[in-house]
Design a protein around this motif. Structure first.
Motif, PDB file in Angstrom:
ATOM      1  N   VAL A 156       3.203  26.324  28.694  1.00  0.00           N
ATOM      2  CA  VAL A 156       3.607  27.723  29.000  1.00  0.00           C
ATOM      3  C   VAL A 156       2.529  28.209  30.057  1.00  0.00           C
ATOM      4  N   ILE A 157       3.373  28.921  31.165  1.00  0.00           N
ATOM      5  CA  ILE A 157       2.493  29.122  32.488  1.00  0.00           C
ATOM      6  C   ILE A 157       2.562  30.657  32.404  1.00  0.00           C
ATOM      7  N   PHE A 158       1.429  31.661  32.238  1.00  0.00           N
ATOM      8  CA  PHE A 158       1.349  32.868  32.233  1.00  0.00           C
ATOM      9  C   PHE A 158       1.318  33.250  33.860  1.00  0.00           C
ATOM     10  N   GLU A 159       2.535  33.941  34.227  1.00  0.00           N
ATOM     11  CA  GLU A 159       2.787  34.104  35.440  1.00  0.00           C
ATOM     12  C   GLU A 159       1.763  35.381  36.251  1.00  0.00           C
ATOM     13  N   ASN A 160       1.125  36.072  35.203  1.00  0.00           N
ATOM     14  CA  ASN A 160       0.698  37.282  35.742  1.00  0.00           C
ATOM     15  C   ASN A 160      -0.874  37.174  35.473  1.00  0.00           C
ATOM     16  N   SER A 161      -1.401  35.895  35.357  1.00  0.00           N
ATOM     17  CA  SER A 161      -2.884  35.786  34.846  1.00  0.00           C
ATOM     18  C   SER A 161      -3.755  34.809  35.803  1.00  0.00           C
ATOM     19  N   GLY A 162      -4.928  35.042  35.436  1.00  0.00           N
ATOM     20  CA  GLY A 162      -6.061  33.970  36.410  1.00  0.00           C
ATOM     21  C   GLY A 162      -6.298  33.053  35.094  1.00  0.00           C
ATOM     22  N   HIS A 163      -7.675  33.005  34.943  1.00  0.00           N
ATOM     23  CA  HIS A 163      -8.133  32.043  34.228  1.00  0.00           C
ATOM     24  C   HIS A 163      -8.236  32.364  32.541  1.00  0.00           C
ATOM     25  N   SER A 164      -7.715  33.710  32.424  1.00  0.00           N
ATOM     26  CA  SER A 164      -7.882  34.235  30.961  1.00  0.00           C
ATOM     27  C   SER A 164      -6.467  35.059  30.793  1.00  0.00           C
ATOM     28  N   PRO A 165      -5.333  34.392  30.451  1.00  0.00           N
ATOM     29  CA  PRO A 165      -4.029  34.969  29.960  1.00  0.00           C
ATOM     30  C   PRO A 165      -4.289  35.516  28.538  1.00  0.00           C
ATOM     31  N   GLN A 166      -5.260  34.932  27.856  1.00  0.00           N
ATOM     32  CA  GLN A 166      -5.511  35.528  26.594  1.00  0.00           C
ATOM     33  C   GLN A 166      -6.026  36.876  26.530  1.00  0.00           C
ATOM     34  N   ASN A 167      -6.575  37.554  27.614  1.00  0.00           N
ATOM     35  CA  ASN A 167      -6.787  38.742  27.844  1.00  0.00           C
ATOM     36  C   ASN A 167      -6.003  39.635  28.915  1.00  0.00           C
ATOM     37  N   GLU A 168      -5.412  38.750  29.927  1.00  0.00           N
ATOM     38  CA  GLU A 168      -4.626  39.454  31.058  1.00  0.00           C
ATOM     39  C   GLU A 168      -3.078  39.779  30.637  1.00  0.00           C
ATOM     40  N   GLU A 169      -2.677  38.726  29.686  1.00  0.00           N
ATOM     41  CA  GLU A 169      -1.383  38.827  29.159  1.00  0.00           C
ATOM     42  C   GLU A 169      -1.458  38.622  27.584  1.00  0.00           C
ATOM     43  N   ARG A 170      -2.251  39.426  26.792  1.00  0.00           N
ATOM     44  CA  ARG A 170      -2.646  39.353  25.554  1.00  0.00           C
ATOM     45  C   ARG A 170      -1.535  39.425  24.578  1.00  0.00           C
ATOM     46  N   GLU A 171      -0.555  40.093  24.656  1.00  0.00           N
ATOM     47  CA  GLU A 171       0.496  40.214  23.764  1.00  0.00           C
ATOM     48  C   GLU A 171       1.294  39.158  23.923  1.00  0.00           C
ATOM     49  N   LEU A 172       1.617  38.691  25.131  1.00  0.00           N
ATOM     50  CA  LEU A 172       2.521  37.569  25.254  1.00  0.00           C
ATOM     51  C   LEU A 172       1.672  36.298  24.691  1.00  0.00           C
ATOM     52  N   PHE A 173       0.500  36.290  25.157  1.00  0.00           N
ATOM     53  CA  PHE A 173      -0.345  35.015  24.632  1.00  0.00           C
ATOM     54  C   PHE A 173      -0.351  34.895  23.056  1.00  0.00           C
ATOM     55  N   GLN A 174      -0.545  35.921  22.499  1.00  0.00           N
ATOM     56  CA  GLN A 174      -0.734  36.089  20.947  1.00  0.00           C
ATOM     57  C   GLN A 174       0.711  35.735  20.398  1.00  0.00           C
ATOM     58  N   GLN A 175       1.911  36.038  20.997  1.00  0.00           N
ATOM     59  CA  GLN A 175       3.217  35.817  20.660  1.00  0.00           C
ATOM     60  C   GLN A 175       3.415  34.191  20.523  1.00  0.00           C
ATOM     61  N   THR A 176       2.847  33.681  21.743  1.00  0.00           N
ATOM     62  CA  THR A 176       3.022  32.130  22.043  1.00  0.00           C
ATOM     63  C   THR A 176       2.219  31.382  21.082  1.00  0.00           C
ATOM     64  N   ILE A 177       0.942  31.640  20.850  1.00  0.00           N
ATOM     65  CA  ILE A 177       0.301  30.907  19.985  1.00  0.00           C
ATOM     66  C   ILE A 177       0.542  30.895  18.574  1.00  0.00           C
ATOM     67  N   ARG A 178       1.130  32.108  18.000  1.00  0.00           N
ATOM     68  CA  ARG A 178       1.630  32.199  16.491  1.00  0.00           C
ATOM     69  C   ARG A 178       2.918  31.423  16.602  1.00  0.00           C
ATOM     70  N   ALA A 179       3.846  31.724  17.217  1.00  0.00           N
ATOM     71  CA  ALA A 179       5.145  31.065  17.190  1.00  0.00           C
ATOM     72  C   ALA A 179       4.899  29.373  17.180  1.00  0.00           C
ATOM     73  N   PHE A 180       3.950  28.945  18.229  1.00  0.00           N
ATOM     74  CA  PHE A 180       3.622  27.627  18.075  1.00  0.00           C
ATOM     75  C   PHE A 180       3.124  26.880  16.769  1.00  0.00           C
ATOM     76  N   MET A 181       2.072  27.885  16.299  1.00  0.00           N
ATOM     77  CA  MET A 181       1.828  27.534  14.892  1.00  0.00           C
ATOM     78  C   MET A 181       2.727  27.419  13.924  1.00  0.00           C
ATOM     79  N   HIS A 182       3.500  28.504  14.054  1.00  0.00           N
ATOM     80  CA  HIS A 182       4.685  28.617  12.890  1.00  0.00           C
ATOM     81  C   HIS A 182       5.652  27.176  13.010  1.00  0.00           C
ATOM     82  N   ARG A 183       5.709  26.620  14.232  1.00  0.00           N
ATOM     83  CA  ARG A 183       6.555  25.350  14.241  1.00  0.00           C
ATOM     84  C   ARG A 183       5.789  24.244  14.049  1.00  0.00           C
ATOM     85  N   ALA A 184       4.563  24.206  14.427  1.00  0.00           N
ATOM     86  CA  ALA A 184       3.827  23.053  14.343  1.00  0.00           C
ATOM     87  C   ALA A 184       3.193  22.720  13.061  1.00  0.00           C
TER      88      ALA A 184
END
Length: 287
Positions: free
Chosen positions: A250-278
């Motif tokens: 997953v590439i965060f198109e509006n982030s530098g080294h810290s998408p967990q901060n720069e696109e926080r809502e999308l990042f949180q959705q991404t890791i939670r959805a992954f955990m629910h699947r994995a």
């Protein structure tokens, strides 16, 4: 709380329900890292999962007992897993913490349910590209002597490490998110342990390369990265994703080294959805 892990006192936080699948998240930064970063990034999952974050030996508020090697830091993760009573874990890490997450996944394959990575690399070969990126930007004026000492592990003391980091932190966010006031506050809130930092770049960096072992990592692996990451560019994450059979990039198109901060809502959705699947919540601590 304080735990003695492999003979070293570590600062540890144990979050979330004890009967849920366990996530252990390793901080980045080497000697400038602490549990505060993975707590903000992955600790949000503690409403459903058990999440353990900690200051690695020689970092944050933990005791300084050498070695600060990848093998030792991975062994400390496994000892924390054993202390927690979990047969398997999801191992997570960002930046330098991603190095340790990958080292753990290849060294302890029978102990891993899944892997979550953020802005990391499978080896240390792209540092010259990072240097080029630093030269080709015009946001900050790079103090090259200090920059070179930082990346070769020639830091004199903790205050020197803090100053070098303060001079360089402006490189890390995407242009539109760079806030000098916020960056200065982040510098003041950090921990600085120059011995561990120097060890990373004198002993660990040139030896780090897990590419040949990544095809054997068969568990689900989430690979995330900011499009404008200057220090571990997208190509590093693409290499990981190409080598790991069951990976998601997953590439965060509006982030530098810290998408967990720069696109926080999308990042949180991404890791939670992954955990629910994995790692479904029905998996429990022994999954």
């Amino acid at each position: 709380m304080e735990l003695t892990i492999n003979g070293c006192r570590l600062n540890v936080e144990d979050l979330g329900p004890r009967d849920a699948p366990l996530v252990i998240a390793h901080h980045g930064g080497g000697g400038i890292g602490s549990l505060e970063e993975p707590k903000r990034t992955f600790g949000t999952l503690a409403d459903e999962y058990r999440v353990i974050v900690f200051d690695a030996r020689g970092c944050g508020r933990s005791e300084a007992i050498e070695p600060y090697s990848h093998a030792q830091w991975a062994a400390d993760v496994d000892a924390i897993r054993e202390w927690a009573g979990a047969e398997r874990i999801t191992i997570a890490g960002g930046s330098y913490g991603g190095f340790i997450a990958l080292e753990y996944a290849v060294a302890y394959p029978d102990r891993v349910n899944a892997v979550m990575l953020r802005d990391t690399a499978p080896d240390g070969s792209k540092l010259s590209l990072a240097f080029d990126n630093a030269r080709n930007q015009d946001r900050i004026e790079v103090k090259w002597d200090d920059f070179n000492r930082y990346w070769t592990g020639q830091i004199r003391d903790d205050a020197d490490l803090k100053q070098c980091w303060a001079d360089m932190i402006g490189l890390y966010d995407h242009d539109h998110d760079y806030d000098p006031v916020k960056s200065a506050a982040a510098v003041e809130a950090g921990y600085y342990r120059h011995e561990a930092h120097n060890w990373c770049f004198q002993h660990n960096w040139n030896e780090y390369d897990v590419k040949d072992r990544l095809p054997a990592v068969t568990v689900p692996v989430l690979v995330t990265v900011g499009r404008y990451d200057w220090v571990v560019p997208v190509s590093c994450s693409e290499t990981i994703a190409e080598l790991v059979p069951n990976s998601e990039l997953v590439i965060f198109e509006n982030s530098g080294h810290s998408p967990q901060n720069e696109e926080r809502e999308l990042f949180q959705q991404t890791i939670r959805a992954f955990m629910h699947r994995a790692v479904p919540l029905t998996a429990g601590v022994s999954a």
